[in-house]
Design an enzyme around this catalytic site. Structure first.
Site, PDB file in Angstrom:
ATOM      1  N   SER A 291      27.982 -14.220 -13.743  1.00 38.42           N
ATOM      2  CA  SER A 291      27.856 -14.369 -14.871  1.00 38.42           C
ATOM      3  C   SER A 291      26.155 -14.957 -15.251  1.00 38.42           C
ATOM      4  O   SER A 291      25.821 -14.341 -15.909  1.00 38.42           O
ATOM      5  CB  SER A 291      28.934 -15.094 -15.539  1.00 38.42           C
ATOM      6  OG  SER A 291      29.222 -16.419 -14.581  1.00 38.42           O
ATOM      7  N   LEU A 292      25.771 -16.037 -14.229  1.00 35.10           N
ATOM      8  CA  LEU A 292      23.952 -15.872 -14.573  1.00 35.10           C
ATOM      9  C   LEU A 292      23.243 -14.400 -13.828  1.00 35.10           C
ATOM     10  O   LEU A 292      22.805 -14.432 -15.057  1.00 35.10           O
ATOM     11  CB  LEU A 292      23.462 -16.752 -12.948  1.00 35.10           C
ATOM     12  CG  LEU A 292      24.276 -18.181 -13.101  1.00 35.10           C
ATOM     13  CD1 LEU A 292      23.645 -19.030 -11.671  1.00 35.10           C
ATOM     14  CD2 LEU A 292      24.050 -19.479 -14.247  1.00 35.10           C
TER      15      LEU A 292
ATOM     16  N   HIS B 217      38.747 -22.928 -14.783  1.00 29.33           N
ATOM     17  CA  HIS B 217      38.623 -23.131 -13.239  1.00 29.33           C
ATOM     18  C   HIS B 217      39.139 -23.746 -12.194  1.00 29.33           C
ATOM     19  O   HIS B 217      39.826 -25.197 -12.644  1.00 29.33           O
ATOM     20  CB  HIS B 217      37.255 -23.816 -13.018  1.00 29.33           C
ATOM     21  CG  HIS B 217      35.677 -23.612 -12.251  1.00 29.33           C
ATOM     22  ND1 HIS B 217      36.579 -23.821 -10.874  1.00 29.33           N
ATOM     23  CD2 HIS B 217      35.123 -22.773 -11.541  1.00 29.33           C
ATOM     24  CE1 HIS B 217      35.996 -23.444  -9.723  1.00 29.33           C
ATOM     25  NE2 HIS B 217      34.761 -22.861  -9.924  1.00 29.33           N
TER      26      HIS B 217
ATOM     27  N   ARG C 284      40.375 -17.487  -8.649  1.00 25.80           N
ATOM     28  CA  ARG C 284      40.283 -18.393  -9.635  1.00 25.80           C
ATOM     29  C   ARG C 284      41.646 -19.272 -10.366  1.00 25.80           C
ATOM     30  O   ARG C 284      42.328 -19.644 -10.666  1.00 25.80           O
ATOM     31  CB  ARG C 284      39.135 -18.015 -10.144  1.00 25.80           C
ATOM     32  CG  ARG C 284      37.233 -19.640  -9.551  1.00 25.80           C
ATOM     33  CD  ARG C 284      36.607 -19.136 -10.850  1.00 25.80           C
ATOM     34  NE  ARG C 284      35.927 -19.442  -9.529  1.00 25.80           N
ATOM     35  CZ  ARG C 284      34.261 -19.670  -9.739  1.00 25.80           C
ATOM     36  NH1 ARG C 284      33.772 -19.245 -11.256  1.00 25.80           N
ATOM     37  NH2 ARG C 284      32.922 -20.026  -9.734  1.00 25.80           N
TER      38      ARG C 284
ATOM     39  N   GLY D  77      18.731 -15.851 -23.454  1.00 23.52           N
ATOM     40  CA  GLY D  77      18.098 -15.475 -24.392  1.00 23.52           C
ATOM     41  C   GLY D  77      16.922 -16.312 -24.508  1.00 23.52           C
ATOM     42  O   GLY D  77      16.006 -14.866 -24.903  1.00 23.52           O
TER      43      GLY D  77
HETATM   44  C1  LIG Z   1      29.662 -26.487 -15.092  1.00 22.11           C
HETATM   45  C2  LIG Z   1      29.085 -24.220 -15.268  1.00 22.11           C
HETATM   46  C3  LIG Z   1      29.206 -24.155 -13.268  1.00 22.11           C
HETATM   47  C4  LIG Z   1      28.371 -22.781 -14.061  1.00 22.11           C
HETATM   48  N1  LIG Z   1      28.387 -22.304 -12.207  1.00 22.11           N
HETATM   49  C5  LIG Z   1      27.945 -21.149 -12.297  1.00 22.11           C
HETATM   50  C6  LIG Z   1      27.411 -19.989 -11.426  1.00 22.11           C
HETATM   51  O1  LIG Z   1      27.499 -21.139 -10.235  1.00 22.11           O
HETATM   52  N2  LIG Z   1      27.464 -19.119 -10.824  1.00 22.11           N
HETATM   53  C7  LIG Z   1      27.327 -17.978 -11.909  1.00 22.11           C
HETATM   54  O2  LIG Z   1      26.945 -16.723 -11.841  1.00 22.11           O
HETATM   55  N3  LIG Z   1      27.819 -18.877 -13.098  1.00 22.11           N
HETATM   56  C8  LIG Z   1      28.449 -20.262 -13.378  1.00 22.11           C
HETATM   57  N4  LIG Z   1      28.649 -20.857 -14.808  1.00 22.11           N
HETATM   58  C9  LIG Z   1      28.804 -19.412 -15.676  1.00 22.11           C
HETATM   59  C10 LIG Z   1      26.837 -19.286 -16.335  1.00 22.11           C
HETATM   60  O3  LIG Z   1      26.350 -20.539 -16.129  1.00 22.11           O
HETATM   61  C11 LIG Z   1      27.236 -18.920 -18.016  1.00 22.11           C
HETATM   62  O4  LIG Z   1      27.815 -17.838 -18.047  1.00 22.11           O
HETATM   63  C12 LIG Z   1      25.431 -18.925 -18.222  1.00 22.11           C
HETATM   64  O5  LIG Z   1      24.639 -19.425 -17.783  1.00 22.11           O
HETATM   65  C13 LIG Z   1      25.888 -17.617 -20.157  1.00 22.11           C
HETATM   66  O6  LIG Z   1      24.501 -18.241 -19.948  1.00 22.11           O
HETATM   67  P1  LIG Z   1      23.978 -17.864 -21.657  1.00 22.11           P
HETATM   68  O7  LIG Z   1      22.554 -17.155 -21.913  1.00 22.11           O
HETATM   69  O8  LIG Z   1      25.134 -16.562 -22.045  1.00 22.11           O
HETATM   70  O9  LIG Z   1      24.121 -18.871 -22.430  1.00 22.11           O
HETATM   71  P2  LIG Z   1      23.988 -20.403 -22.799  1.00 22.11           P
HETATM   72  O10 LIG Z   1      23.154 -21.195 -21.200  1.00 22.11           O
HETATM   73  O11 LIG Z   1      25.102 -21.404 -22.857  1.00 22.11           O
HETATM   74  O12 LIG Z   1      22.839 -20.858 -23.894  1.00 22.11           O
HETATM   75  C14 LIG Z   1      23.472 -20.988 -24.924  1.00 22.11           C
HETATM   76  C15 LIG Z   1      21.980 -20.476 -25.860  1.00 22.11           C
HETATM   77  O13 LIG Z   1      22.325 -20.678 -27.296  1.00 22.11           O
HETATM   78  C16 LIG Z   1      22.525 -21.958 -28.245  1.00 22.11           C
HETATM   79  N5  LIG Z   1      23.279 -21.690 -28.948  1.00 22.11           N
HETATM   80  C17 LIG Z   1      24.294 -21.527 -29.871  1.00 22.11           C
HETATM   81  N6  LIG Z   1      24.998 -21.505 -30.615  1.00 22.11           N
HETATM   82  C18 LIG Z   1      23.935 -21.870 -31.091  1.00 22.11           C
HETATM   83  C19 LIG Z   1      23.590 -22.030 -32.640  1.00 22.11           C
HETATM   84  N7  LIG Z   1      24.522 -21.563 -33.291  1.00 22.11           N
HETATM   85  N8  LIG Z   1      22.725 -21.312 -32.986  1.00 22.11           N
HETATM   86  C20 LIG Z   1      22.066 -21.412 -32.083  1.00 22.11           C
HETATM   87  N9  LIG Z   1      21.448 -21.434 -30.646  1.00 22.11           N
HETATM   88  C21 LIG Z   1      22.565 -21.252 -30.413  1.00 22.11           C
HETATM   89  C22 LIG Z   1      22.015 -23.015 -27.480  1.00 22.11           C
HETATM   90  O14 LIG Z   1      21.222 -23.767 -28.064  1.00 22.11           O
HETATM   91  C23 LIG Z   1      21.356 -22.258 -25.924  1.00 22.11           C
HETATM   92  O15 LIG Z   1      19.907 -22.199 -26.301  1.00 22.11           O
HETATM   93  C24 LIG Z   1      28.709 -21.901 -14.913  1.00 22.11           C
HETATM   94  C25 LIG Z   1      29.562 -22.786 -15.883  1.00 22.11           C
HETATM   95  C26 LIG Z   1      29.311 -24.153 -15.826  1.00 22.11           C
HETATM   96  C27 LIG Z   1      29.989 -24.322 -17.376  1.00 22.11           C
END
Ligand SMILES: Cc1cc2nc3c(=O)[nH]c(=O)nc-3n(C[C@H](O)[C@H](O)[C@H](O)COP(=O)(O)OP(=O)(O)OC[C@H]3O[C@@H](n4cnc5c(N)ncnc54)[C@H](O)[C@@H]3O)c2cc1C
Ligand code: FES
Lengths: 636, 248
Positions: free
Chosen positions: A439-440, A265, A329, A44
């Protein structure tokens, strides 16, 4: 019929071809077009900042108190890119192949290829923003290998890669906020999507401080709201992670795909009691030196140190001699569950397995292990009080990442025109199993490099359509529905908390629709969720008022989980095969390995909402493989 | 174990707050501090009372959303530990624990223990970035950065923005937070171009918010979950001095 809109031409030219032919919006018109971006995670924040830089007006929303806290912040391990800096034979095709195979051949070739292709730019972009990636002594970028691939392509910033990447995107967002291009709305939760003439026209939000219900209109809406793994209650996700934004869009017509594909995991800290709210992830890198075992004797109550070597079962090494403790995994998690279910689990709740460093310490010395994993051992001690240099760690599987999400086409547009889904919120690139550090990458690539082309391509057709007005009856209707639901929650006045329902649902799903599934179990779960939902609307107790009220926030999220969970079970039930994270016990070999069915199930399941109380309808998007041969994933 | 709690309750930013007493039996020492609050909230719900509002999200020490004063210390008795990573085994049976929101004029209380830290976002907006639009970046390895320099920039960049520094400072100063970002970017070649403007604008914004000045007590460093060093403050002051020369 679902149309993924995949561009013509050879795989490696598709994205270039798309960019060469996508429509543009002239700079004067961009100022008149407004885009709503829900979510400030990597997907986002990067999308909002990039669109704002181009001159579009953007509204950005998150539920945390600052955009910088989105759960992307928690990613530890790293981010993949096919830079081939190690000169070890990496390239875009190889990364594409690893990702397709890792996903057990249940993702789209064209999307995955584009992901690998854009990975090159992401590292450049992040470095330009000041992301302090690890460096070699000569000053060039360092990287390492991760999760069962043969090349080194994972870039990292200590154990805080997600945090550093997110700060880069957040700072770009703050820069555009200061420039007046982006309006940021923190502590705001999206509660509904508004459609006008079948197109996305805006959202209804709730200000989590004042309780105010607000209407926001735009020419396009982007959902980058992250994953819904928190549906299991116990997971590696943050407490606020939810499925509500995508679920409410689903109920307005956006299809959900791969809904039951959730990665569990293998190396998280086990649950230690019923009070537990979260399972902390321990980096997978520990499996490079730790050996996983359980007592060979069922119910063995002796302390780990008292169990002699020949009474230990190193089950990964036994079952998967080629990959051993480094098995992927899904395989490592399933094997752990199998041993735990068979009565070999360890720890107070008998729900864990050992991760033992004694051999590595003997061979390499404690100093070396401390150097490699010191921070992880410290974290382990902080949480459990146990010193892992002298006792094995205890680990167990935990829900972690949702491959499923809103169905999107090649442009990342959902089945609702003008509604886009980015990052973990969509289903697109990981198939049935996500590779570590991909996924990052996907979240960043979606936001920095794809949406900034595909959204303008859509907006180019909207220049002459008047911007939706918030006084349109569709907004009034959506707002009224939101208010009605909130009033309902506040007025049930039963006896049980939202968390109670969340925990019950989570346990049920983990048991029946988690690491392993079977038809009977899934049917039981569907019935069980139905009963739980009835009880929720009868017995829920939301105390407090309609202003700042975390219980009211939870109630809405749990209400959605109680519907989403049912669809997960239906999705799992309809797929008569085992693939990636989806292991159907009916479809396995004699020695317990997954049996995929390419003949009948080489498609994406996309579900259409048909109204409350009705079953969703399944649509199939066939997956065609022109550049890879479907093989059996074997790690034996 | 059994725990007595004294918790700050306040309806909203404009209302007066007060401490309320709660008793909690059967506290498991493996519970995290926030899980202890969860279990108290469960009891409040069972009695149909409004729950205690507190901020948190990741519960693994990295998002920076949690943070309360525990017995007068930001994030509680352990050094360099967020509230969410504190566990009840740190306390003894029968202890009384005083829980209050982070106190700083720039962090108004929203309700109970929740505060408004948007001042930090505004400080970043003032200049805590490198102006690199998407698409402008050169090939990553074209900017070599020494290992030590990258590590040192990381040390500054690790800040989680929780606000414990301002909350533990007797002047409620935000210099540790502000200087960490300034140092992170000023140390890197990519960040040098905008360094003078950045430090001037960020410091001006920090002063415009209701944060106090620094009197070098170093209380902030002790509480910082990421061990951000006060050396960053010295670096910020140098940057500021250089920038002021340029501006005259
Ligand atoms: C502990 C952990 C470790 C990880 N390690 C890795 C790694 O080493 N390498 C890798 O590639 N991936 C890793 N991942 C996966 C990766 O971090 C995530 O898939 C990725 O960061 C998701 O990014 P995103 O922007 O899609 O969502 P997010 O970063 O989860 O952001 C979601 C956003 O949506 C907002 N939001 C949600 N619902 C609503 C709503 N209803 N109204 C308003 N706002 C809302 C939240 O406020 C937030 O701002 C890991 C995940 C976890 C949990
Ligand atoms: S809840 Fe995220 S740092 Fe404590």
């Amino acid at each position: 019929m679902l149309n993924a809109k995949i561009p013509e031409g050879p795989l490696k030219d598709k994205w270039t071809h798309y960019k060469e032919h996508s429509r543009l919006v002239n700079p004067a018109n961009r100022r008149k077009l407004e885009v709503i971006v829900v979510g400030t995670g990597l997907a986002g924040a990067s999308c909002a900042a990039s669109l704002a830089e181009q001159g579009y007006r953007v509204k950005s929303f998150c539920f945390q108190d600052s955009a910088r806290r989105a759960h992307s912040v928690a990613a530890q391990g790293g981010v993949n890119a096919a830079k081939n800096y190690k000169n070890d034979g990496d390239n875009v095709f190889r990364m594409f192949y690893d990702t397709i195979k890792g996903g057990d051949f249940r993702s789209r070739e064209a999307n995955v290829y584009r992901l690998a292709e854009c990975s090159l730019n992401l590292i450049d972009q992040a470095v330009a923003q000041g992301v302090p990636f690890a460096r070699e002594y000569g000053g060039y970028l360092n990287n390492r290998s991760f999760g069962g691939v043969q090349v080194s392509r994972t870039f990292y910033a200590r154990g805080q890669t997600g945090q550093q990447l997110l700060l880069g995107a957040y700072q770009a967002l703050m820069r555009q906020t200061a420039a007046g291009q982006v309006q940021t709305f923190t502590r705001h939760e999206m509660l509904d999507l508004v459609l006008i003439d079948g197109k996305a026209a805006g959202i209804i939000t709730r200000d989590l401080v004042t309780g105010q219900i607000e209407r926001h209109a735009a020419n396009a809406v982007v959902l980058a709201t992250g994953g819904y793994g928190k549906i299991y209650y116990l997971s590696t996700l943050a407490m606020g992670c939810n499925g509500s934004a995508i679920w409410r869009a689903h109920k307005k017509g956006a299809f959900m795909a791969g809904t039951s594909w959730i990665q569990i995991h293998p190396t998280s800290l086990p649950q230690s009691g019923s009070h537990q709210s979260k399972l902390t992830l321990m980096s997978e890198s520990l499996r490079n030196d730790g050996r996983i075992w359980v007592p060979a004797k069922q119910g063995d109550a002796r302390a780990a140190g008292e169990i002699p070597e020949d009474e230990r079962d190193y089950y990964l090494e036994r079952r998967y001699p080629a990959f051993g403790n480094l098995s992927p995994r899904d395989i490592a998690s399933r094997a752990a569950k199998e041993r735990i279910d068979a009565g070999h689990g360890v720890g107070a709740m008998k729900n864990a397995v050992y991760l033992d460093f004694s051999k590595a310490i003997k061979e390499q010395g404690e100093g070396k292990i401390r150097e490699k994993y010191g921070n992880l051992f410290r974290m382990y001690q902080k949480i459990t009080g146990i010193d892992a240099y002298h006792q094995p760690m205890m680990i167990s599987p935990a829900a972690h990442f949702t491959m499923g999400g809103l169905w999107v086409d090649y442009e990342l547009m959902t089945t609702i025109p003008g509604l886009f889904a980015l990052g973990e919120a969509n289903f697109a690139d990981h198939g049935a199993n996500r590779l570590g550090a991909n996924s990052l990458l996907q979240a960043c690539v979606d936001g920095y490099f794809i949406a900034p082309y595909t959204i303008p391509n859509f907006l180019a057709g909207e220049i002459n359509t008047p911007r939706p007005a918030v006084d349109h009856p569709a907004f009034a209707e959506a707002e009224a529905a939101v208010r009605k639901q909130l009033d309902l929650f506040l007025n049930i006045k039963g006896k049980l908390s939202a968390d109670h329902f969340h925990k019950t649902l989570g346990a049920l799903l983990y048991d029946k629709c988690g690491l392993a599934r079977n038809a009977d179990g899934l049917r039981e779960a569907i019935a069980g969720i139905g009963e739980l939902r009835n009880s929720f609307y009868r017995d829920l107790n939301v105390t407090g008022d309609g202003l700042l009220n975390s219980e009211l926030e939870k109630a809405g999220r749990v209400a959605d989980y109680l519907e989403l969970g049912e669809l997960m079970c239906r999705d799992a039930l309809s797929r008569e095969e085992s693939c990636g994270a989806h292991f159907r016990e009916e479809h396995q070999t004699k020695d317990g390995e997954a049996v995929r069915n390419d003949e009948d199930f080489c498609f994406v399941s996309a579900w259409e909402w048909m109204g409350a109380g009705k079953e969703q309808v399944l649509h199939r998007e066939p997956l065609e493989f022109e550049n890879v041969k479907l093989t059996v994933r074997s790690y034996k | 174990m059994k725990i007595h709690l004294k918790i700050w309750r306040q309806e909203n930013a404009g209302a007066d707050g007060r401490l309320m007493d709660y008793e909690l039996g059967e506290v498991d020492e493996n519970m995290s501090f926030l899980e202890m609050l969860d279990s108290l909230n469960e009891q409040l719900i069972a009695r149909s009372e409004r729950v205690i509002e507190f901020d948190h999200d990741c519960r693994e020490g990295i998002c920076g959303q949690c943070g309360v004063m525990i017995n007068g210390r930001a994030h509680g008795p352990l050094d360099h530990t967020t509230t969410c990573q504190l566990h009840m085994r740190t306390f003894r049976d029968g202890d009384t624990i005083l829980i209050e929101p982070f106190r700083a004029a720039a962090f108004p209380v929203l309700r109970d223990l929740k505060i408004d830290r948007s001042a930090f976002d505004r400080i970043i907006q003032a200049g805590g970035f490198i102006s690199a639009n998407t698409g402008q970046a050169p090939e990553a390895n074209s900017i070599p950065i020494g290992h030590e320099m990258a590590e040192s920039a990381f040390d500054s960049a690790a800040c989680i923005g929780c606000g414990a520094c301002a909350a533990s400072c007797k002047n409620a100063s935000a210099v540790l937070f502000t200087s960490a970002k300034i140092s992170h970017l000023a140390q890197l070649p990519q960040g040098k171009v905008e360094r003078e403007l950045r430090v001037r604008k960020m410091v001006a914004q920090m002063d415009a918010e209701a944060f106090g000045g620094c009197s070098d007590t170093r209380a902030c460093e002790v509480e910082c979950p990421q061990q951000i060093s006060v050396a960053n403050i010295a670096r910020m002051n140098r940057e500021y001095l250089t920038a002021s020369w340029f501006s005259v």
